[in-house]
Design an enzyme around this catalytic site. Structure first.
Site, short mmCIF file in Angstrom:
data_model
loop_
_atom_site.label_atom_id
_atom_site.label_comp_id
_atom_site.label_asym_id
_atom_site.label_seq_id
_atom_site.Cartn_x
_atom_site.Cartn_y
_atom_site.Cartn_z
N GLU A 63 0.93 -1.03 0.01
CA GLU A 63 0.07 -0.05 0.05
C GLU A 63 0.99 1.20 0.04
OE1 GLU A 63 -3.11 0.17 -0.80
OE2 GLU A 63 -3.47 -1.97 -0.67
N GLN A 69 0.37 7.05 -4.94
CA GLN A 69 0.79 7.73 -6.11
C GLN A 69 1.57 7.06 -7.28
OE1 GLN A 69 -0.57 11.29 -6.41
NE2 GLN A 69 -1.92 10.07 -5.28
N CYS A 123 -17.61 2.16 -20.08
CA CYS A 123 -18.74 1.58 -19.39
C CYS A 123 -19.63 0.63 -20.14
CB CYS A 123 -19.79 2.87 -19.67
SG CYS A 123 -19.40 4.15 -19.05
N CYS A 163 -25.27 3.55 -11.91
CA CYS A 163 -24.65 4.80 -12.31
C CYS A 163 -25.24 5.83 -12.47
CB CYS A 163 -23.51 4.35 -13.12
SG CYS A 163 -22.22 5.57 -13.44
N SER A 221 6.84 16.62 -9.73
CA SER A 221 5.49 17.21 -9.77
C SER A 221 5.54 18.74 -9.74
CB SER A 221 4.84 16.61 -8.69
OG SER A 221 5.60 16.82 -7.39
N TYR A 254 -6.57 6.65 4.06
CA TYR A 254 -6.73 5.45 2.94
C TYR A 254 -6.25 4.31 3.32
CZ TYR A 254 -5.56 2.42 -0.66
OH TYR A 254 -5.09 1.41 -1.22
N CYS A 271 -13.51 1.70 -14.90
CA CYS A 271 -13.91 3.13 -14.64
C CYS A 271 -12.70 4.09 -14.74
CB CYS A 271 -14.72 3.35 -13.28
SG CYS A 271 -15.59 4.57 -13.15
N ASP A 278 -9.34 5.90 -2.45
CA ASP A 278 -8.37 6.45 -3.03
C ASP A 278 -8.87 7.26 -4.29
OD1 ASP A 278 -9.16 4.39 -4.35
OD2 ASP A 278 -6.97 3.77 -5.23
#
Length: 347
Positions: free
Chosen positions: A33, A38, A195, A204, A298, A116, A188, A134
């Site tokens: 995890e 990220q 879909c 949905c 970033s 999370y 998704c 998340d």
DNA sequence: AAACCGGGGAT
DNA sequence: ATCCCAGGTTT
């Protein structure tokens, strides 16, 4: 048929076979995890496997040095994750007899573990019915309930956390949370979701309104600040002059060739020897350009040029610097762009 | 609440 | 060239 049972049925057929899914050992779930924060699954796979060969148990990791741990994290980014994970397992040894606590509230107190990750570990390793919200989950639920709020806002996360509690099954909460990850990864997805393959379209709202492509809503990112740097490759025999970055800030505690940020329009020819003299007590003469690269973080973009430096003379190095034999380059945790240069120049 | 913290693959 | 990823910590 409930949303949860529909999702779990899909998961039985479509779950990814991932290295950290071989069992639900809390240490292994924890490591996976943290690595996955990220970071894409494909990027994590090899790091995770290599990590478990070297640090197979929580106790093994707790007794390892931070420098070695960072070397195994080299290239994954966000290096505070590795430092906090090490602090965390040491805390588990000291306070919990080497056993990861079995509830989200206590797991949450460990360094590097947020809402999370605490939910993910508690649900996957200990079967606790707690959400793990998340980026995938935010995206899926913003579409399921047609939530047009900015998903980066804390209030939106709270709202979705509550929605999940209402549809979370008492049985298999870990599989439910992981099913959401796999659905978010395969079906998704950001942009244009698939879909036609989704098991949840009848629940949905975004699908019903045909607005799935514009959800979730999040603000545009700021562009990175541009920084120009010069770095010196100083060779003395078969060794290279390297230094360790400060213990806080960008690429903390990672190693690099001596370098400076350049002011606009300033020439490195004077700055680099002066820096190496002032900080490292070495006399050098600047030579030609050896390597250049652009490295985007970033929030920052480095334009860095590496110069050949002729070593003349020097005294004792400060504790944060050393002469590194070329054969030992891979034994240190490197700042990414500097490892690129080392790989290109000393392969 | 906003800024900081890496790197790379997908689009 | 832009997006965004199984986010957390610090300011």
């Amino acid at each position: 048929m409930t949303l949860a049972s529909q999702l779990l049925t899909w998961y039985y057929e479509n779950a990814r076979d991932l290295p950290w899914r071989q069992n639900n050992d809390a240490y292994k779930v924890w490591v996976s995890e943290i690595m996955l924060q990220q970071t894409r699954v494909e990027a994590v796979k090899n790091y995770y496997t290599r990590w478990m060969e070297r640090f197979p148990t929580l106790d093994t990791l707790a007794r390892s040095s931070e420098q070695e741990v960072l070397t195994y994290w080299q290239g994954l980014g966000y290096y505070s994750r590795a430092r906090n994970l090490l602090l965390g397992v040491r805390e588990v040894c000291a306070r919990y007899d080497g056993k990861v606590p079995d509830n989200a509230a206590e797991i949450l107190r460990l360094p590097g573990v947020g809402e999370y990750t605490a939910g993910a570990i508690a649900s996957i390793a200990y079967n606790r019915p707690v959400p793990a919200v998340d980026g995938n989950v935010l995206r899926i639920f913003s579409r399921l309930f047609c939530i047009e709020d900015d998903i980066t806002k804390q209030g939106t996360k709270r709202k979705i956390h509550g929605l999940i509690q209402n549809c979370m099954p008492k049985e298999q909460p870990g599989n439910f949370n992981q099913a959401l990850m796999d659905l978010g990864s395969a079906i998704c997805i950001p942009g244009h979701p698939r879909c036609s393959l989704c098991p949840l379209t009848k629940y949905c709202e975004a699908y019903a309104r045909e607005v799935q492509d514009v959800l979730p809503v999040r603000p545009p990112r700021k562009q990175p600040l541009h920084v120009t740097l010069a770095s010196g490759i100083v060779k003395n025999g078969e060794s290279l002059l390297v230094r360790q970055r400060p213990s806080t800030g960008l690429l903390a505690k990672m190693w690099e060739f001596p370098s400076i940020e350049l002011e606009k329009n300033s020439a490195p020819s004077a700055m680099l020897p002066a820096l190496i003299k002032a900080d490292l007590a070495q006399e050098i003469v600047l030579g030609q350009k050896l390597f250049h690269c652009i490295h985007t973080f970033s929030h920052r973009k480095w334009d860095i040029t590496f110069f050949d430096c002729r070593w003349l003379d020097g005294g004792a190095l400060p504790p944060f610097a050393r002469w590194l034999p070329i054969s030992e380059i891979t034994s240190l945790p490197w700042a990414g762009p500097h490892l690129k240069a080392a790989a290109a120049l000393f392969k």
